[in-house]
Design a protein around this motif. Structure first.
Motif: not given
Length: 534
Positions: A520-528
């Protein structure tokens, strides 16, 4: 093995002065050998043929004693110079190897092999500098000086020596080719044993938990037995080759002696000349015989030096640190291990962005960070920062890295944060930002508290805060976080996440994460997660 590897002169400047001193002492040694033989031949002939008494022989005996003392003094000087030079060369090579390993980065040099190289491996250079190299110089100088002295005295003996002398280096070369290969195998096996042993010690707790310690002990016994067999095989070659060289030298001297005896009986040669030849002939062969004997003592050190030169010659990617406003682009970046694809990523990370890599274990989150660190090599595609392709440069000078389990050295807390020599005020400021100052201040010695190996004495949360303090102190424009709250309880994790928020301000952050509150701290999430597995 090259008689004198020019790379020693290039990588170890201390060897240059030593080589010059060795040549000078070798010339003096050769002159004294000829002088000693001349005095002995004259004295013996004068006593037996001319009936010279002790009083008349006194000047010759005094000169002979001076020559003997001179030879002993030169031998002492050679030994002292060899010890000092060997220590200086080893120190210089170890310093260069450490700097090169740091420049190459983790994953480029295997730790166990490096330890074997910089300890026992380079220590074996003592034999090269103390015995082999001085003997090599003497082997080049003494036969030439002896032949120059014998030529006007006895042409036949000189020709005999000239014809038989090359047999020794020829057989040395033939034996040496096999010996060098055996020594290389021995050193590489020792390095492999050291690397395997280090890995086992590092993972001993895991092996004990899963009941595999006994099996690994058996593996170590097998590798040790193989190393012992290779060592004994190498020693056997060394002893047999020494026997061959001794036999050749003995037969050559015997051939000269037979010719001298026949001509002496026939009255074609004076007693003094015959004695001079008989005394000097063994001296012509002796240095070459000893080179062959010392070759085996030096071969292990030379094999280690070859490994050191290979590391020192490895290309180092230049540092690239002008990326404070650079965009990170993963362009179809692919990493494969053993033909298995572990990462495929296409993404753009803008300056100042906070990105979280998510997905199941094994999907390549840590590998993506490793690509930027230079720990993982791309199999395909490219990665660029600020438009600069990272294939030919390293980004480590512009990165602060907080791993899942940070390594702490045996030393003070201050040294573990600083990793160098920043001011105390900067170290404490970084510790406050990381939320580590309060627990450090409560310790009896504060920042001077000594930690055990790998940070023994601290909890997981305290270790993680020290790792964050390192990142604050580094003040790099890119921050990489690999599961920074793994194995932490909820309260400790909240404190670590508060420090991460402060660390992320004004920086580009890429983070591998599983915990929802951390993501939740991140501005964007990349699902690998691979497409087929979603």
């Amino acid at each position: 093995m090259k008689p004198l590897d020019p790379r020693l002169l290039r990588y170890a400047r201390a060897s240059r002065a030593y080589l010059a001193a060795t040549v000078a002492l070798g010339v003096a040694q050769a002159a004294l050998i000829v002088g000693q033989a001349t005095l002995l031949a004259y004295g013996i002939a004068a006593v037996f043929l001319d009936g010279l008494d002790l009083a008349g022989l006194t000047p010759t005996l005094i000169a002979l004693a001076a020559v003997i003392v001179g030879r002993a003094g030169i031998g002492w000087l050679q030994e002292a110079a060899a010890v000092r030079s060997s220590a200086a060369v080893k120190d210089e090579l170890r310093g260069r190897l450490f700097a090169q390993a740091a420049a190459l980065g983790p994953g480029q040099v295997r730790t166990g092999e490096m330890i074997a190289l910089v300890t026992r491996g380079l220590d074996a250079l003592d034999a090269y500098f103390a015995r082999y190299l001085p003997q090599l110089v003497l082997a080049a100088l003494i036969p030439a000086v002896v032949l120059a002295r014998l030529l006007p005295a006895d042409l036949v003996a000189t020709v005999t020596i000239v014809l038989t002398l090359p047999l020794i280096p020829v057989f040395m070369a033939l034996v040496g080719m096999h010996t060098e290969a055996a020594n290389r195998r021995q050193f590489r096996l020792l390095a492999r044993l050291g690397h395997h042993f280090l890995d086992v010690i590092a993972g001993l707790s895991t092996l004990k938990i899963f009941g595999r310690a006994a099996a690994q002990a058996g593996n170590i016994r097998r590798v040790s037995a193989e190393q012992r067999r290779v060592t004994m095989r190498t020693l056997r070659i060394a002893f047999l080759s020494s026997l061959v060289l001794e036999l050749l030298a003995t037969l050559s001297v015997a051939l000269v002696a037979v010719g001298i005896g026949l001509r002496l009986v026939n009255g074609d040669l004076s007693l003094q000349t015959a004695l001079l030849v008989l005394i000097l002939a063994p001296e012509a062969y002796l240095p070459l015989r000893q080179v062959g004997a010392q070759y085996h003592a030096a071969a292990e050190g030379v094999a280690a030096a070859e490994e050191a030169f290979a590391i020192l010659a490895a290309p180092v990617a230049p540092a690239f640190d002008s990326i404070s406003a650079g965009t990170i682009v993963f362009d179809e970046a692919v990493v494969r291990y053993r033909d298995r694809e572990v990462l495929r990523l296409s993404a753009t990370v803008e300056p100042g962005e906070f990105i979280a890599f998510v997905g199941p274990s094994g999907c390549g989150k840590s590998t993506a960070l490793g690509v930027l660190l230079g720990f993982a090599a791309l199999s395909d595609g490219r990665v660029s920062v600020g438009g600069v392709d990272l294939s030919g440069v390293n980004l480590r000078d512009s990165i602060a890295w907080v791993p899942q389990r940070p390594y702490l050295f045996a030393g003070t807390i201050r040294d573990n944060i600083a990793l160098g020599a920043p001011a105390d005020a900067d170290v404490k400021a970084a510790a406050r930002l990381a939320g580590a100052h309060h627990f450090i201040a409560d310790l009896p010695a504060g920042y001077e508290t000594m930690l055990g190996d790998d940070g023994a004495g601290l909890s997981a949360g305290q270790r993680q805060r020290l790792a964050l303090a390192r990142a604050f102190l580094r003040d790099a424009p890119i921050v990489l976080l690999d599961e920074p709250t793994a194995n932490l309880d909820a309260a400790t994790a909240e404190g670590v996440m508060a420090a991460i928020r402060r660390l992320a301000h004004g920086r580009t952050v890429l983070m591998a994460a599983h915990r929802p509150e951390l993501i939740a701290l991140a501005g964007r999430v990349l699902d690998l997660t691979p497409v087929g597995a979603r």
